[in-house]
Write a protein that holds these residues in place. Structure first.
Motif: not given
Length: 241
Positions: A193, A97-98, A197, A101
């Protein structure tokens, strides 16, 4: 709010200081030395370059996985040690997920992919509208052909961008049309990032009075599959039966 974040889940080591959505300091090393050698000096460089100490940081953050087993352990154990010493909250976030970004400004499907060896990849699929990314699938460990089939179902003509240390492998294996190249600097882990997050996650927990979950003792690695030594032991035991 200030966040000190690190990422050690791939051959890239990254550390950053985030403050209220701004990148205050960032260091990235793509070298041969172990993260256990480079990470603490990188953290010290981030803080000292801003005239800060660990006590000035509000939240500690790291990519908790998936990724390299050794790298994930180094990152999580480093953060837990710092959190214990400074009595600060620490937030573990998804590596994938990081990574997503990195490509927020690229409308289309964003696919962080990491080479998990043994013919598999760690991957997840996100959608970007050019200003924010939305998760479409959970983090998974799967053969690339299975990932491509999921992308084929979700693509609907949209461009596909890969990022992560499995970038070259994905570009080599992918047969989908409209698969575009991501700029080379945006293919690597970026601790900024991770911090961004983690800040969202922590602030959301504060609002719902769940921030106690971020005590250092509760941070755990996320592997998605068993370590090699454990797999080999199970295979040996199965063969002996």
């Amino acid at each position: 709010m200030k966040v000190l974040a690190i990422d050690t889940t791939s051959p890239i080591a990254s550390a950053a200081v985030w403050e209220n959505g701004r990148q205050r300091a960032s260091f990235t090393v793509n070298g041969a030395l172990s993260h256990s050698v480079t990470m603490l000096p990188m953290i010290d460089a981030c803080l000292s370059s801003l005239g800060l100490s660990l006590a000035d940081v509000d939240v500690l953050a790291c990519s908790a996985g998936p990724g390299s087993f050794t790298g994930v352990r180094i990152g999580v154990s480093t953060l837990k040690g710092l959190a214990f010493a400074a009595d600060q909250p620490c937030v573990g976030v998804s590596t994938l997920e990081a990574l997503s970004r990195n490509l927020t400004g690229f409308p289309g499907l964003i696919v962080p992919v990491m080479n998990a060896r043994r013919g598999q990849v760690y991957a997840a699929i996100f959608s970007s509208d050019g200003t924010a990314v939305t998760r479409l699938t959970e983090d998974g460990l799967l053969p690339f052909a299975e990932l491509e089939e999921k992308l084929r179902t979700l693509q609907n003509g949209r461009p596909v961008y890969f990022t992560g240390d499995g970038y070259d492998l994905a570009q080599q294996l992918c047969t989908l049309e409209n698969t575009l190249e991501a700029p080379e600097p945006l293919r690597y882990q970026n601790a900024f990032h991770v911090a961004d997050l983690a800040a969202e996650t922590y602030l959301s927990a504060l609002e719902s009075e769940r921030a106690a979950q971020f005590a250092g003792a509760k941070l755990s690695p996320v592997y998605l599959r068993k370590p090699q030594a454990e797999r080999e032991r199970e295979e040996r035991l199965a063969a002996e039966r």
